[in-house]
Design an enzyme around this catalytic site. Structure first.
Site, PDB file in Angstrom:
ATOM      1  N   SER A 129      33.720 -19.627 -12.842  1.00  0.00           N
ATOM      2  CA  SER A 129      34.759 -19.870 -11.538  1.00  0.00           C
ATOM      3  C   SER A 129      35.899 -18.653 -12.485  1.00  0.00           C
ATOM      4  O   SER A 129      36.476 -19.318 -14.197  1.00  0.00           O
ATOM      5  CB  SER A 129      34.556 -20.619 -11.067  1.00  0.00           C
ATOM      6  OG  SER A 129      35.986 -20.289 -10.292  1.00  0.00           O
ATOM      7  N   TYR A 142      37.619 -28.991 -10.041  1.00  0.00           N
ATOM      8  CA  TYR A 142      36.744 -27.654 -10.089  1.00  0.00           C
ATOM      9  C   TYR A 142      37.395 -26.954 -11.441  1.00  0.00           C
ATOM     10  O   TYR A 142      36.469 -26.019 -12.115  1.00  0.00           O
ATOM     11  CB  TYR A 142      36.777 -27.159  -8.302  1.00  0.00           C
ATOM     12  CG  TYR A 142      35.950 -26.019  -8.989  1.00  0.00           C
ATOM     13  CD1 TYR A 142      34.991 -26.342  -8.258  1.00  0.00           C
ATOM     14  CD2 TYR A 142      36.673 -24.631  -8.581  1.00  0.00           C
ATOM     15  CE1 TYR A 142      33.385 -24.675  -7.966  1.00  0.00           C
ATOM     16  CE2 TYR A 142      35.975 -23.022  -8.812  1.00  0.00           C
ATOM     17  CZ  TYR A 142      34.548 -23.818  -8.277  1.00  0.00           C
ATOM     18  OH  TYR A 142      33.077 -22.742  -8.110  1.00  0.00           O
TER      19      TYR A 142
END
Length: 267
Positions: A129, A142
């Protein structure tokens, strides 16, 4: 001979889009899902696999190899989101996130590498990501799990290159998928010190996903990487400003970059 592709988390979102695109391009595609019997509309076979369970991973990989005789491309796509003030995220949820986003992909790679080494060829694509390149407020876990996977990939690339195996990271920005509905998020706690800023940030995150890019962009990028003889170590796919934010992090002083992020999130 058509390449054999295994995609973890292939029943929805980015994984499903990648699988469908590659299927229509003539690849032999296998996707995975924790409950494949619940998925009725997949155009490619789905195999039971839970990246948090090593036995499940080994059985799924063995099944693909027994059917197709080889395994050319593995796409570590299975992952989950998590949001919340670090102080309020239960430790067990932090561990659960790393089990899926970090330890799971590691176990998948450890399982498929012997087969690829015996073939003297193979490609592993880890879906990370853009959030993994920076610590984002209320997405600390995350960012950390995806950033850790980026660094593991960098190291492993050098360890297996002599075997004819290539490994790369593909970091997407915001795409219009169902990731927001499946993530763990700390509920807004009335009276919490974080109630207002976290609530505003959570709303902004959901809006970004809803207005995100078409997942087919990721599918086309993955197809291009598979067709590349010697892939790069890192690819970033998404809106220009999301990708440019990584460049800015490299060139701006820490405090300036931090201020820029805080202004963006209205903190």
């Amino acid at each position: 001979m058509s390449k054999v592709v295994l995609i973890t988390g292939g029943s929805s979102g980015i994984g499903k889009s990648i699988g469908e695109f590659l299927h229509h391009k003539g690849f032999v595609v296998y996707g995975t899902s924790r409950n494949p019997e619940d998925i009725l509309n997949s155009v490619f076979p789905l195999i039971a696999l839970d990246v948090r369970n090593v036995d499940s991973i080994q059985l799924a990989v063995a099944k693909v190899i027994s059917i197709s005789g080889r395994l050319d491309v593995v796409i570590n796509n299975a992952g989950v989101g998590i949001t919340g003030p670090l102080e309020e995220i239960p430790t067990q949820e932090i561990k659960n996130n790393f089990e899926t986003n970090f330890f799971g992909p590691i176990e998948v790679m450890k399982t498929v590498l012997p087969q690829m080494r015996s073939q003297e060829s193979g490609l592993i694509i880890n879906i990370t990501s853009i959030a993994g390149y920076m610590g984002l407020p209320y997405r600390s876990i995350y960012s950390a799990s995806k950033g850790a996977l980026e660094l593991i990939t960098e190291a492993l690339r050098m360890e297996v290159k002599s075997f004819g195996i290539h490994i790369t990271n593909v970091a997407p920005g915001d795409f219009a998928t169902n990731i927001a509905s499946g993530r763990f998020h700390v509920p807004l706690i009335q009276g919490s010190a974080y109630e207002l800023p976290y609530g505003q940030t959570l709303q902004m995150m959901d809006e970004h996903v809803d207005s995100g890019s078409n997942p087919n962009e990721m599918a086309k990028a993955i197809y291009k990487i598979i067709q590349t003889k010697n892939p790069n170590g890192h690819y970033k796919i998404g809106a220009f400003m999301q990708k440019f934010s990584i460049v800015l992090k490299r060139i701006l002083p820490d405090k300036v970059y931090e201020k820029m992020l805080m202004n963006h999130y209205k903190l």
